[in-house]
Structures are given as structure tokens and as C-alpha cells.
Design a protein around this motif. Structure first.
Motif, PDB file in Angstrom:
ATOM      1  N   SER A  40       0.863  -1.238   0.065  1.00 10.99           N
ATOM      2  CA  SER A  40      -0.217  -0.013  -0.025  1.00 10.99           C
ATOM      3  C   SER A  40       0.748   1.226  -0.086  1.00 10.99           C
ATOM      4  O   SER A  40       0.543   2.146  -0.639  1.00 10.99           O
ATOM      5  N   ARG A  41       1.826   1.264   0.719  1.00  5.39           N
ATOM      6  CA  ARG A  41       2.884   2.433   0.903  1.00  5.39           C
ATOM      7  C   ARG A  41       3.499   2.652  -0.554  1.00  5.39           C
ATOM      8  O   ARG A  41       3.729   3.891  -0.920  1.00  5.39           O
ATOM      9  N   ILE A  42       3.735   1.664  -1.257  1.00  6.41           N
ATOM     10  CA  ILE A  42       4.687   1.548  -2.562  1.00  6.41           C
ATOM     11  C   ILE A  42       3.549   2.141  -3.431  1.00  6.41           C
ATOM     12  O   ILE A  42       3.720   3.115  -4.123  1.00  6.41           O
ATOM     13  N   GLU A  43       2.132   1.659  -3.466  1.00  9.66           N
ATOM     14  CA  GLU A  43       1.280   2.109  -4.413  1.00  9.66           C
ATOM     15  C   GLU A  43       1.090   3.708  -4.383  1.00  9.66           C
ATOM     16  O   GLU A  43       0.722   4.410  -5.311  1.00  9.66           O
ATOM     17  N   GLN A  44       0.793   4.212  -2.937  1.00  7.34           N
ATOM     18  CA  GLN A  44       0.447   5.599  -2.781  1.00  7.34           C
ATOM     19  C   GLN A  44       1.942   6.555  -2.969  1.00  7.34           C
ATOM     20  O   GLN A  44       1.601   7.582  -2.530  1.00  7.34           O
ATOM     21  N   GLY A  45       2.945   5.872  -3.124  1.00  9.02           N
ATOM     22  CA  GLY A  45       4.214   6.548  -3.317  1.00  9.02           C
ATOM     23  C   GLY A  45       4.817   7.230  -2.131  1.00  9.02           C
ATOM     24  O   GLY A  45       5.557   8.118  -2.203  1.00  9.02           O
ATOM     25  N   HIS A  46       4.412   6.645  -0.916  1.00  6.84           N
ATOM     26  CA  HIS A  46       4.880   6.729   0.341  1.00  6.84           C
ATOM     27  C   HIS A  46       6.151   6.073   0.618  1.00  6.84           C
ATOM     28  O   HIS A  46       7.157   6.459   1.642  1.00  6.84           O
ATOM     29  N   SER A  47       6.536   5.260  -0.213  1.00  3.18           N
ATOM     30  CA  SER A  47       7.852   4.272   0.003  1.00  3.18           C
ATOM     31  C   SER A  47       8.151   3.966  -1.505  1.00  3.18           C
ATOM     32  O   SER A  47       7.471   3.811  -2.420  1.00  3.18           O
ATOM     33  N   SER A  48       9.644   4.221  -1.593  1.00  2.00           N
ATOM     34  CA  SER A  48      10.368   3.570  -2.775  1.00  2.00           C
ATOM     35  C   SER A  48      10.832   2.095  -2.822  1.00  2.00           C
ATOM     36  O   SER A  48      11.780   1.982  -1.722  1.00  2.00           O
ATOM     37  N   PRO A  49      10.341   1.230  -3.445  1.00  2.00           N
ATOM     38  CA  PRO A  49      10.681  -0.199  -3.360  1.00  2.00           C
ATOM     39  C   PRO A  49      12.096  -0.415  -4.001  1.00  2.00           C
ATOM     40  O   PRO A  49      12.423   0.283  -4.890  1.00  2.00           O
ATOM     41  N   THR A  53      12.040  -5.880  -5.060  1.00  2.00           N
ATOM     42  CA  THR A  53      10.709  -5.897  -4.780  1.00  2.00           C
ATOM     43  C   THR A  53       9.911  -5.528  -5.654  1.00  2.00           C
ATOM     44  O   THR A  53       8.934  -6.169  -6.024  1.00  2.00           O
ATOM     45  N   LEU A  54      10.342  -4.573  -6.627  1.00  2.00           N
ATOM     46  CA  LEU A  54       9.515  -4.288  -7.983  1.00  2.00           C
ATOM     47  C   LEU A  54       9.621  -5.603  -8.814  1.00  2.00           C
ATOM     48  O   LEU A  54       8.395  -5.793  -9.355  1.00  2.00           O
ATOM     49  N   ILE A  55      10.709  -6.395  -9.088  1.00  2.00           N
ATOM     50  CA  ILE A  55      10.690  -7.489  -9.770  1.00  2.00           C
ATOM     51  C   ILE A  55       9.604  -8.686  -9.135  1.00  2.00           C
ATOM     52  O   ILE A  55       8.889  -9.097  -9.756  1.00  2.00           O
ATOM     53  N   ARG A  56       9.500  -8.722  -7.631  1.00  2.00           N
ATOM     54  CA  ARG A  56       8.735  -9.642  -7.147  1.00  2.00           C
ATOM     55  C   ARG A  56       6.991  -9.202  -7.492  1.00  2.00           C
ATOM     56  O   ARG A  56       6.227  -9.966  -7.718  1.00  2.00           O
ATOM     57  N   ILE A  57       6.827  -7.728  -7.395  1.00  2.00           N
ATOM     58  CA  ILE A  57       5.438  -7.393  -7.736  1.00  2.00           C
ATOM     59  C   ILE A  57       5.229  -7.606  -9.121  1.00  2.00           C
ATOM     60  O   ILE A  57       4.043  -8.133  -9.582  1.00  2.00           O
ATOM     61  N   ALA A  58       5.931  -7.591 -10.017  1.00  2.00           N
ATOM     62  CA  ALA A  58       5.921  -7.488 -11.367  1.00  2.00           C
ATOM     63  C   ALA A  58       5.470  -8.999 -11.806  1.00  2.00           C
ATOM     64  O   ALA A  58       4.535  -9.300 -12.639  1.00  2.00           O
ATOM     65  N   ASP A  59       6.528 -10.032 -11.203  1.00  2.00           N
ATOM     66  CA  ASP A  59       6.085 -11.444 -11.105  1.00  2.00           C
ATOM     67  C   ASP A  59       4.734 -11.667 -10.786  1.00  2.00           C
ATOM     68  O   ASP A  59       4.106 -12.548 -11.281  1.00  2.00           O
ATOM     69  N   ALA A  60       4.451 -11.206  -9.502  1.00  2.00           N
ATOM     70  CA  ALA A  60       3.176 -11.671  -8.940  1.00  2.00           C
ATOM     71  C   ALA A  60       2.013 -11.190  -9.873  1.00  2.00           C
ATOM     72  O   ALA A  60       0.903 -11.685  -9.848  1.00  2.00           O
ATOM     73  N   ASN A  61       2.098 -10.186 -10.847  1.00  2.00           N
ATOM     74  CA  ASN A  61       1.199  -9.570 -11.599  1.00  2.00           C
ATOM     75  C   ASN A  61       1.153 -10.227 -13.117  1.00  2.00           C
ATOM     76  O   ASN A  61       0.383  -9.779 -13.944  1.00  2.00           O
ATOM     77  N   GLY A  62       2.279 -10.998 -13.372  1.00  2.00           N
ATOM     78  CA  GLY A  62       2.480 -11.518 -14.787  1.00  2.00           C
ATOM     79  C   GLY A  62       2.902 -10.738 -15.666  1.00  2.00           C
ATOM     80  O   GLY A  62       2.511 -10.690 -16.875  1.00  2.00           O
ATOM     81  N   VAL A  63       3.504  -9.630 -15.467  1.00  2.00           N
ATOM     82  CA  VAL A  63       4.135  -8.809 -16.389  1.00  2.00           C
ATOM     83  C   VAL A  63       5.602  -8.511 -16.545  1.00  2.00           C
ATOM     84  O   VAL A  63       6.118  -9.004 -15.226  1.00  2.00           O
ATOM     85  N   PRO A  64       6.209  -8.117 -17.516  1.00  2.00           N
ATOM     86  CA  PRO A  64       7.735  -8.090 -17.403  1.00  2.00           C
ATOM     87  C   PRO A  64       8.184  -7.145 -16.354  1.00  2.00           C
ATOM     88  O   PRO A  64       7.611  -6.115 -16.074  1.00  2.00           O
ATOM     89  N   PRO A  65       9.381  -7.585 -15.795  1.00  2.00           N
ATOM     90  CA  PRO A  65       9.889  -6.447 -14.629  1.00  2.00           C
ATOM     91  C   PRO A  65      10.132  -5.032 -15.108  1.00  2.00           C
ATOM     92  O   PRO A  65      10.240  -4.197 -14.304  1.00  2.00           O
ATOM     93  N   ALA A  66      10.453  -4.856 -16.269  1.00  2.00           N
ATOM     94  CA  ALA A  66      10.472  -3.525 -16.680  1.00  2.00           C
ATOM     95  C   ALA A  66       9.303  -2.528 -16.887  1.00  2.00           C
ATOM     96  O   ALA A  66       9.469  -1.435 -16.668  1.00  2.00           O
TER      97      ALA A  66
END
Length: 70
Positions: A40-49, A53-66
């Protein structure tokens, strides 16, 4: 809706105005190993992953890490 939230979920669902529910956040958090508060903090821009962490989020959503960083 944050840029990260819109971008990742629109890519994973193939639409530009995806609606995000708390259950889908829970699913992403479960698949990525990130707790909901951190996500939630990442989504709202209150935290920089970290890159891993970005790679894990991208993998969890089935999108390329870039995709979340464009």
C-alpha cells in the motif's frame, strides 16, 4: 489509484482502467511475499521499493519486470 497500481494491473489484465480490490492486493502480496501495508505504501508513493521488490511485484502480476519502471 496510483501510477504503479494502474500500470501493473492494467498490464496484467489487458485494460487501462483496471479496478483494484483488496482481494487482488492480498493475492499480489501473497504471491510476492510483500505485506499489504508495504504494498500500500508503494502504491501510494510513500515508499520507494527496492529493485528486487519491484521484480517480485511484477512477477506476481504476470508482467515483465521493466513495465513498472517505464
Amino acid at each position: 489509484m496510483s501510477y504503479l497500481e494502474t500500470h501493473i494491473h492494467s498490464k496484467s489484465r489487458g485494460c487501462e482502467d483496471a479496478s483494484i480490490t483488496s482481494s487482488s492486493r492480498s493475492d499480489v502480496c501473497g504471491r510476492s511475499g510483500i505485506d499489504i501495508a508495504t504494498y500500500s505504501r508503494i502504491e501510494q508513493g510513500h515508499s520507494s521499493p527496492l529493485l528486487d521488490t519491484l521484480i517480485r511485484i511484477a512477477d506476481a502480476n504476470g508482467v515483465p519486470p521493466a513495465d513498472p519502471v517505464r
